[in-house]
Design an enzyme around this catalytic site. Structure first.
Site, PDB file in Angstrom:
ATOM      1  N   SER A 109       0.876  -1.331   0.146  1.00  0.00           N
ATOM      2  CA  SER A 109      -0.250   0.053   0.112  1.00  0.00           C
ATOM      3  C   SER A 109       0.706   1.393  -0.091  1.00  0.00           C
ATOM      4  O   SER A 109       0.235   2.495  -0.089  1.00  0.00           O
ATOM      5  CB  SER A 109      -0.980  -0.123   1.062  1.00  0.00           C
ATOM      6  N   LYS A 112       0.453   3.806  -2.786  1.00  0.00           N
ATOM      7  CA  LYS A 112      -0.530   4.917  -2.687  1.00  0.00           C
ATOM      8  C   LYS A 112       0.282   6.296  -2.670  1.00  0.00           C
ATOM      9  O   LYS A 112      -0.498   7.421  -2.920  1.00  0.00           O
ATOM     10  CB  LYS A 112      -1.642   4.694  -1.543  1.00  0.00           C
ATOM     11  N   SER A 307      -6.024   3.820   3.845  1.00  0.00           N
ATOM     12  CA  SER A 307      -5.463   3.171   3.035  1.00  0.00           C
ATOM     13  C   SER A 307      -6.728   2.533   2.066  1.00  0.00           C
ATOM     14  O   SER A 307      -6.930   1.236   1.876  1.00  0.00           O
ATOM     15  CB  SER A 307      -4.855   1.901   3.587  1.00  0.00           C
TER      16      SER A 307
END
Length: 475
Positions: A109, A112, A307
């Site tokens: 993640s 991102k 997230s």
């Protein structure tokens, strides 16, 4: 307000003041309601400090000092057989330590961060995503045109605070149709051509609650029960049941708001404007209404703080649209690569298959992550400072809220602000840390061969590295 305050901190990194935990917020942004006199109530207490502001004159750590602080920690068994790391100074951009710094690594993640930086550069912090309704080819036919807003709500019970709403759009449509009675809803989600699931996604992602089918029209991030999802957010870590066909689900909700049967909703494409109108009806393609999302800065905040994988995929497609690429997984990846090159960064150190980090096909080097953060924070691209507003704060917020509380990591509490990433066998963290002497550093630690077992043990090993940077002058 907490997000806004963190943004205020990081817009001027060289001389920012401390970030404060907000006290009562009523009236901070003004409003029409009257306020009691000062004599009617005691003054509000001053906010208590949470994050110390970076010191522009703080001494820069040395490469040898940083190496001594972190290198012994990179060999922890919990991190597995491959740990890649980069540490750099935000103001100067100078690398202070690297171990596999340029090596392509599965980022999970922390992808991102790249999505956030590139969409802020491509669209700008104030950009809003529109959802439109236009007149269809036949009298009374309404085409709901998805613009790629994943936060669109059906009504006031939506999942995302302040989101655009279909009930407001339905009111506009009824007014625009005048005496023409709505007859059918057509869903136009052609802006995102597909596929709806990303390459390299684990088989359970579409149904596991953290991912969804990515379509140009959806409500509440494709959640079936946004009210229940909000109530269970903490306990579920954000997982929620999602619609398999989010565009049709949104169209059915819109049909209900227009007083139409939901089983008559079909997919189609909006007609071109300029056609001949039937008597008393708007011409085909005529805009009947429009609602707009929160500004891009808020969408990026939510994506990073929570997230949110669905928002991330939608924002990657906004980068694609801004760079005249197809709004697909491949188009978003190509456009993000293009924007990274425009920023003067090594685009050959990133290879993406999606914008959320769910794909195991993604590769990013730790040094590119620290480069992205440094570019966003050194003042050369003011539009990119919005990337910091949503970063979780160690021992305080987001995915770091319950971390940095042990004796070995406590130095990082309040001074580490970072995005985390986790897939099975993959753990990552990248962000900012203020040293004991007040110097602002950027760091990225990625391991994609972590041992099976308790992931909390691996996260603690990552946190010890950032905590070491926070606790030392490293000179």
């Amino acid at each position: 307000m907490p997000v806004l305050l963190v943004v205020v901190l990081l817009v001027g990194l060289a001389g920012a003041a401390a970030v404060l935990r907000p006290g009562p917020v009523a009236g901070w942004l003004g409003g029409a309601e009257s306020t009691p006199s000062a004599a009617a109530r005691p003054p509000e207490p001053d906010p208590s400090p949470v994050l110390a502001g970076p010191d522009a004159g703080a001494p820069e750590p040395t490469a040898a000092g940083v190496r001594a602080a972190v290198e012994p920690l990179t060999t922890a068994a919990a991190l597995g057989s491959r740990v890649n790391l980069s540490v750099a100074d935000v103001v100067t951009g100078e690398s202070l330590y690297a171990k596999g710094g340029d090596d392509a690594t599965v980022p999970a993640s922390v992808t991102k961060l790249a999505t956030g930086v590139t969409v802020l550069e491509a669209r700008g912090p104030g950009y809003r995503i529109a959802t439109r309704a236009v007149a269809g080819a036949n009298p009374g036919e309404v085409v709901l045109v998805g613009g790629g807003d994943p936060t669109l709500a059906v009504d006031k019970s939506g999942f995302y605070p302040g989101a655009a709403r279909l009930d407001a759009l339905a009111t506009q449509v009824k007014q625009a149709l005048g005496g023409t009675t709505p007859t059918r809803v057509v869903v136009d989600s052609t802006l995102f051509p597909g596929p709806v699931h990303g390459p390299g996604w684990d088989a359970d992602i579409p149904t596991g609650g953290f991912g969804a089918s990515i379509t140009a029209l959806m409500t509440d991030g494709a959640r079936r029960d946004p009210v229940g999802a909000k109530k269970a957010f903490v306990d579920s870590h954000g997982a929620a049941e999602r619609y398999a066909e989010p565009d049709l689900a949104a169209g059915r909700s819109f049909a209900r708001l227009l007083g139409l049967p939901q089983d008559g909703v079909v997919r189609g494409a909006a007609p071109a404007a300029g056609g001949t109108a039937a008597t008393g009806a708007p011409a085909p393609g005529t805009e009947l209404g429009k609602v707009e999302s929160l500004p891009m800065v808020r969408l990026v905040d939510i994506m990073i703080t929570d997230s949110d994988n669905v928002i991330a995929e939608a924002l990657a497609r906004q980068v694609a649209l801004a760079r005249n690429q197809q709004a697909s997984f491949a188009g978003g990846a190509a456009a993000m690569d293009e924007v990274i090159g425009e920023l003067g960064l090594p685009a050959d150190e990133i290879s993406l298959a999606d914008g959320s980090g769910l794909s195991r096909s993604n590769r990013i080097s730790p040094s590119l992550l620290t480069d992205l953060i440094a570019v966003a924070g050194n003042g050369t691209h003011p539009e990119l400072t919005a990337i910091f507003g949503g970063l979780p704060v160690a021992a305080w917020s987001g995915t770091l809220g319950g971390r940095y509380e042990s004796t070995e990591t406590a130095a990082g509490a309040g001074v580490v602000r970072a995005k985390t990433g986790t897939l099975t066998g993959v753990h990552a963290i990248a962000g900012l840390v203020t040293t004991r002497d007040g110097r602002l550093l950027t760091f990225a630690v990625l391991t994609d061969r972590a041992p099976a077992g308790d992931p909390e043990v691996t996260r603690a090993a990552l946190d010890r590295i950032a905590g070491a940077l926070a606790g030392c002058g490293c000179r």
